[in-house]
Design an enzyme around this catalytic site. Structure first.
Site, PDB file in Angstrom:
ATOM      1  N   HIS A  33     -31.107  -6.406  45.910  1.00 14.86           N
ATOM      2  CA  HIS A  33     -31.305  -5.657  47.162  1.00 14.86           C
ATOM      3  C   HIS A  33     -30.634  -6.394  48.332  1.00 14.86           C
ATOM      4  O   HIS A  33     -29.929  -5.780  49.143  1.00 14.86           O
ATOM      5  CB  HIS A  33     -32.817  -5.484  47.393  1.00 14.86           C
ATOM      6  CG  HIS A  33     -33.200  -4.758  48.640  1.00 14.86           C
ATOM      7  ND1 HIS A  33     -33.869  -3.548  48.623  1.00 14.86           N
ATOM      8  CD2 HIS A  33     -33.038  -5.063  49.953  1.00 14.86           C
ATOM      9  CE1 HIS A  33     -34.082  -3.144  49.875  1.00 14.86           C
ATOM     10  NE2 HIS A  33     -33.591  -4.054  50.707  1.00 14.86           N
ATOM     11  N   GLU A  34     -30.836  -7.704  48.419  1.00 14.25           N
ATOM     12  CA  GLU A  34     -30.273  -8.477  49.535  1.00 14.25           C
ATOM     13  C   GLU A  34     -28.756  -8.625  49.417  1.00 14.25           C
ATOM     14  O   GLU A  34     -28.041  -8.558  50.414  1.00 14.25           O
ATOM     15  CB  GLU A  34     -30.934  -9.861  49.639  1.00 14.25           C
ATOM     16  CG  GLU A  34     -32.442  -9.843  49.877  1.00 14.25           C
ATOM     17  CD  GLU A  34     -32.895  -8.914  50.987  1.00 14.25           C
ATOM     18  OE1 GLU A  34     -32.156  -8.717  51.965  1.00 14.25           O
ATOM     19  OE2 GLU A  34     -34.001  -8.357  50.864  1.00 14.25           O
TER      20      GLU A  34
ATOM     21  N   GLY B 266     -37.526 -10.529  51.828  1.00 16.84           N
ATOM     22  CA  GLY B 266     -36.108 -10.859  51.845  1.00 16.84           C
ATOM     23  C   GLY B 266     -35.467 -10.305  53.104  1.00 16.84           C
ATOM     24  O   GLY B 266     -35.967  -9.337  53.683  1.00 16.84           O
TER      25      GLY B 266
ATOM     26  N   HIS C 224     -27.189  -5.646  50.658  1.00 18.26           N
ATOM     27  CA  HIS C 224     -27.139  -5.615  52.130  1.00 18.26           C
ATOM     28  C   HIS C 224     -25.867  -6.268  52.670  1.00 18.26           C
ATOM     29  O   HIS C 224     -25.237  -5.731  53.579  1.00 18.26           O
ATOM     30  CB  HIS C 224     -28.337  -6.361  52.734  1.00 18.26           C
ATOM     31  CG  HIS C 224     -29.533  -5.500  52.988  1.00 18.26           C
ATOM     32  ND1 HIS C 224     -29.490  -4.349  53.751  1.00 18.26           N
ATOM     33  CD2 HIS C 224     -30.828  -5.631  52.607  1.00 18.26           C
ATOM     34  CE1 HIS C 224     -30.702  -3.819  53.814  1.00 18.26           C
ATOM     35  NE2 HIS C 224     -31.534  -4.565  53.116  1.00 18.26           N
TER      36      HIS C 224
ATOM     37  N   CYS D 112     -37.578  -1.309  52.631  1.00 16.30           N
ATOM     38  CA  CYS D 112     -36.606  -2.161  53.311  1.00 16.30           C
ATOM     39  C   CYS D 112     -36.984  -2.254  54.782  1.00 16.30           C
ATOM     40  O   CYS D 112     -37.362  -1.252  55.391  1.00 16.30           O
ATOM     41  CB  CYS D 112     -35.213  -1.551  53.165  1.00 16.30           C
ATOM     42  SG  CYS D 112     -33.934  -2.479  54.008  1.00 16.30           S
ATOM     43  N   LEU D 113     -36.865  -3.447  55.351  1.00 13.34           N
ATOM     44  CA  LEU D 113     -37.208  -3.633  56.767  1.00 13.34           C
ATOM     45  C   LEU D 113     -36.283  -2.820  57.674  1.00 13.34           C
ATOM     46  O   LEU D 113     -36.624  -2.555  58.815  1.00 13.34           O
ATOM     47  CB  LEU D 113     -37.127  -5.115  57.139  1.00 13.34           C
ATOM     48  CG  LEU D 113     -38.114  -6.040  56.410  1.00 13.34           C
ATOM     49  CD1 LEU D 113     -37.847  -7.493  56.775  1.00 13.34           C
ATOM     50  CD2 LEU D 113     -39.549  -5.663  56.719  1.00 13.34           C
TER      51      LEU D 113
ATOM     52  N   GLN E  35     -28.629  -7.387  58.447  1.00 11.11           N
ATOM     53  CA  GLN E  35     -29.778  -6.686  59.023  1.00 11.11           C
ATOM     54  C   GLN E  35     -30.123  -7.185  60.426  1.00 11.11           C
ATOM     55  O   GLN E  35     -30.853  -6.523  61.156  1.00 11.11           O
ATOM     56  CB  GLN E  35     -31.023  -6.863  58.131  1.00 11.11           C
ATOM     57  CG  GLN E  35     -30.930  -6.137  56.809  1.00 11.11           C
ATOM     58  CD  GLN E  35     -32.191  -6.348  56.001  1.00 11.11           C
ATOM     59  OE1 GLN E  35     -32.306  -7.328  55.289  1.00 11.11           O
ATOM     60  NE2 GLN E  35     -33.151  -5.443  56.131  1.00 11.11           N
TER      61      GLN E  35
HETATM   62 NI    NI Z   1     -33.594  -4.361  52.784  1.00  8.04          NI
END
Ligand code: NI
Length: 176
Positions: A139-140, A46, A143, A97-98, A51
């Site tokens: 989670h997204e 995701g 963000h 998380c990225l 981000q």
């Molecule tokens: Ni993330």
């Protein structure tokens, strides 16, 4: 197609509460394509617009049915202005998380959610999700509200992780 740079914690832009998309045009569709490519390149399931430094409520996801066997593109989904209409149950899962490199931690979230969003053609869609799919959606959506998974941890655990990241970043700086 352009690969986008993924912002890393503690980049302050990650705290942005992103703006609603008012019209779905070619610019938004190009953003979705670039975000999708960037997510795959980073081996994520995701990615949210915040981000990659974009102040818009757009997320892409491709949550595998089986985490051990990913089939790229099978569950690919782009959501514009997603909202959680209902949530129930509870599930604990070790998230990463990225934008938060090298950290995984157990986060407790709703196990079932009902989502409303627009798709890339601007159609209103509503659907229910459970398990890892529900976790990734929450989670997204966090963000695009400027919330990271580490913000969902207990203050003690969060401080520990923030210190660990700070130390790692300092070590990296010394190494340059
Ligand atoms: Ni993330």
């Amino acid at each position: 197609m352009t690969l986008l740079g993924i912002l890393k914690y503690p980049d302050p832009f990650l705290k942005t509460k992103a703006k609603k998309v008012e019209s779905i045009d070619d610019g938004i569709r190009a953003l979705i394509r670039d975000m999708t490519e960037t997510m795959y390149q980073a081996r994520g399931i995701g990615l949210a617009a915040t981000q990659v430094g974009v102040d818009k409520r757009v997320v892409v996801l491709d949550v595998p049915d089986d985490e051990e066997r990913r089939e790229r593109g099978k569950n690919l989904m782009a959501l514009i202005n997603p909202e959680i209409l209902e949530s129930s149950g509870s599930i604990k899962y070790e998230e990463g998380c990225l934008s938060v490199q090298g950290i995984n931690a157990d986060v407790e979230r709703a196990s079932n959610v009902k989502i409303r969003a627009l798709d890339r053609e601007g159609n209103a869609i509503e659907f229910e999700a459970e398990g890892l799919f529900a976790i990734a959606l929450q989670h997204e959506i966090d963000h695009i509200d400027g919330i990271l998974f580490i913000d969902r941890l207990s203050p003690l655990k969060r401080d520990m992780i923030k210190r660990k990241i700070k130390k790692a970043l300092e070590a990296e700086e010394r190494a340059l």
